[in-house]
Design a protein around this motif. Structure first.
Motif, short mmCIF file in Angstrom:
data_model
loop_
_atom_site.label_atom_id
_atom_site.label_comp_id
_atom_site.label_asym_id
_atom_site.label_seq_id
_atom_site.Cartn_x
_atom_site.Cartn_y
_atom_site.Cartn_z
N ILE A 65 0.85 -1.19 0.00
CA ILE A 65 0.00 0.00 0.00
C ILE A 65 0.89 1.24 0.00
N HIS A 90 3.54 4.19 -7.61
CA HIS A 90 2.93 3.47 -6.49
C HIS A 90 3.43 2.02 -6.59
N ASP A 92 3.14 -1.05 -5.57
CA ASP A 92 2.19 -1.83 -4.79
C ASP A 92 2.32 -3.33 -4.97
N THR A 230 6.18 2.94 0.36
CA THR A 230 5.32 1.76 0.30
C THR A 230 5.44 0.97 1.59
N GLU A 350 -1.28 1.73 8.68
CA GLU A 350 -0.25 1.30 7.76
C GLU A 350 1.03 2.13 7.87
#
Length: 522
Positions: A65, A90, A92, A230, A350
């Motif tokens: 994430i 990103h 991910d 991340t 997170e």
């Protein structure tokens, strides 16, 4: 023979003898964690290999994430492309490919981090055990160490110029992002501090485009910017096996090494009496020091010490008041009982800061800390290895720093230490150079392992510094003479300094520090 020539030869000979002596003490070599050429290779451990066998192509894939552009609490300046696209930059998807053969005592993988546009960052030959805590304490001390190791951040920095990571640009990525990837110069993989097995991947970029403007600003931030961030979570069972592989003798009855309940383990740990005689050699002498200043007694104005604090205040993570009014606070006024408790944004989920679920800390107890004592630890090589204790006649708690080598404290440069056992700086290069007496944590000789612990002054029991609102200690020498130490206690999540003291060292110790300091500089 010319006098000056003879003198230079003698100096060179003495220096050579010094270097040889240090090599005998520490092992004079440059250790490379991912250099396998001179090490005995073995096949990957079966228990570890079984986790990879469950995945297609035996490549472990983990969904990660990344924060969106609306998340503003990541305490670092952002690159202009940070989180601007829903897919690009990103990262991910995280892939781990286990190596078939690896040096004994390592778990080697190839990391690949991929975004939604096919851009990849590849980290070859990475030893996972570099991010797994090593438990150095013995007996009951293992309980607070387990807690503090898993709730402190520690990781490695990877350097582009040394080919410690590679970037592959995706075919579907736009020219804008392909060009932006050329600015990336550092990557890092970090074991996060929220739960066991929650790791982070980070990219940083260089940007000197507005250097002239920054040079004349009130706060001159450096030009390193966060490019991508991340978070990813390792399987609990997999992480437990990594910890057990690195710490086969760890014995914490009633607690798993992953997935434990924080409050339960904290309560258990606060029943442990800290025996400092097991953490260091005996005390040789107590130095005749002089207290020069205690911040709340002198009413010194609070000044933010580093860039991270500037960002966190700017983002409003100190919630008692608006950021501008903090500039009018002193170390006395911030401890005023009428201003307690202090409210600080919580670090949670997170890896996000949440002002809506602030944590509250009554910091009034800091006003009773008014004494800094410095003692010499009895080791054969130096009198500079010291124990520093911050306490006071009426203080409910004491903060003790064991085995700190005063020759490592530089002038006007902050030496930061988290609370815990064997707490030499947690951020380190992936390939640490070890030719001097400056150590990497995992290579630290037993008698030099450093601890920072809070204890109850009446019972000697361990105190959870997190629950008392402290996260870190900074030490520095304010002048080139190195005869004075400034010590700062930093709040939860390193948001603001809350206490400072200044102590003068005796001339005898200052000279020993000055001479030993030269051993770090060749």
């Amino acid at each position: 023979m010319n006098f000056y020539y003879r003198k230079s030869v003698i100096q060179l000979t003495l220096k050579s003898i010094m270097i040889l002596a240090i090599c005998m003490q520490t092992g004079c070599y440059s250790y490379k964690w991912n250099d396998t050429r001179s090490q005995k290779n073995t096949s990957s451990p079966e228990i570890i290999r079984s986790f990879f066998d469950q995945f297609p192509d035996k490549i472990m894939r983990i969904k990660a994430i990344s924060p969106s552009d609306s998340y503003r609490y990541d305490a670092w300046e952002k690159d202009e492309v940070f989180a601007k696209d829903s897919l690009a930059i990103h990262f991910d998807i995280v892939e781990l490919k286990l190596k078939d053969m690896m040096p004994e005592g390592t778990i080697m993988v190839d990391f690949t981090f991929q975004d939604g546009k096919g851009n990849k960052v590849m980290v070859p030959d990475f030893d996972l055990l570099r991010l797994v805590p090593s438990f150095d304490a013995q007996g009951e001390h293992c309980y607070p160490e387990l807690l503090m190791e898993e709730f402190n951040r520690y990781g490695v920095s990877l350097r582009k110029e040394f080919d410690e990571f590679k970037i592959v640009k995706g075919k579907s990525s736009s020219d804008k992002y392909k060009e932006a990837l050329d600015r990336v110069h550092r990557a890092s993989i970090t074991n996060g501090c929220l739960s066991a097995g929650k790791w982070e991947f980070n990219l940083n970029s260089e940007d000197f485009s507005d250097f002239s403007k920054r040079l004349h600003s009130a706060v001159n931030y450096n030009q390193s910017k966060i490019f991508a961030h991340t978070w990813f979570l390792l399987d609990t069972s997999f992480y437990q096996n990594l910890v057990k592989f690195k710490n086969p003798d760890l014995d914490v009855k009633g607690f798993d090494v992953a997935g434990f309940d924080y409050n339960k383990l904290s309560k258990k740990s606060e029943e442990v009496i800290i025996d400092f005689n097991t953490l260091r050699n005996p005390i040789k002498k107590i130095w005749n020091t002089k207290m020069l200043e205690v911040g709340h007694q002198s009413e010194r104005q609070i000044e933010l010490l580093d860039m991270e604090e500037h960002y966190k205040i700017e983002y409003g993570l100190f919630l008692n008041q608006d950021p501008l009014s903090l500039s009018r606070e002193t170390y006395k006024s911030i401890l005023d009982p009428k201003k307690q408790p202090i409210h600080l944004a919580q670090f949670r989920d997170e890896g996000f800061y949440s002002p809506s679920t602030a944590l509250s800390f009554d910091m009034n107890w800091l006003q009773y800390l008014d004494t800094i004592s410095v003692s010499a630890v009895d080791v054969a090589t130096t009198d500079c290895l010291s124990e520093i204790q911050i306490t006071g006649k009426w203080a409910p708690f004491a903060i003790t720093i064991t085995n700190i080598d005063l020759a490592q404290i530089q002038e006007q440069k902050l030496y930061g230490l988290h609370f815990g056992f064997n707490v030499y700086p947690k951020g380190r290069r992936y390939n640490p150079a070890q030719p001097t007496i400056s150590f990497d944590t995992d290579l630290m000789p037993r008698e030099y392992e450093q601890s920072v612990l809070m204890t109850d002054t009446k019972t000697g029991k361990w105190v959870d510094n997190f629950k008392k609102g402290l996260s870190k200690v900074y030490i520095t020498c304010p002048t080139l003479e190195k005869d004075v130490l400034d010590i700062y206690l930093i709040s939860y999540e390193r948001i603001v300094p809350l206490w400072m003291g200044r102590v003068k060292l005796p001339k005898q110790l200052r000279e020993k520090v000055r001479i030993r300091n030269q051993m770090y500089n060749y």
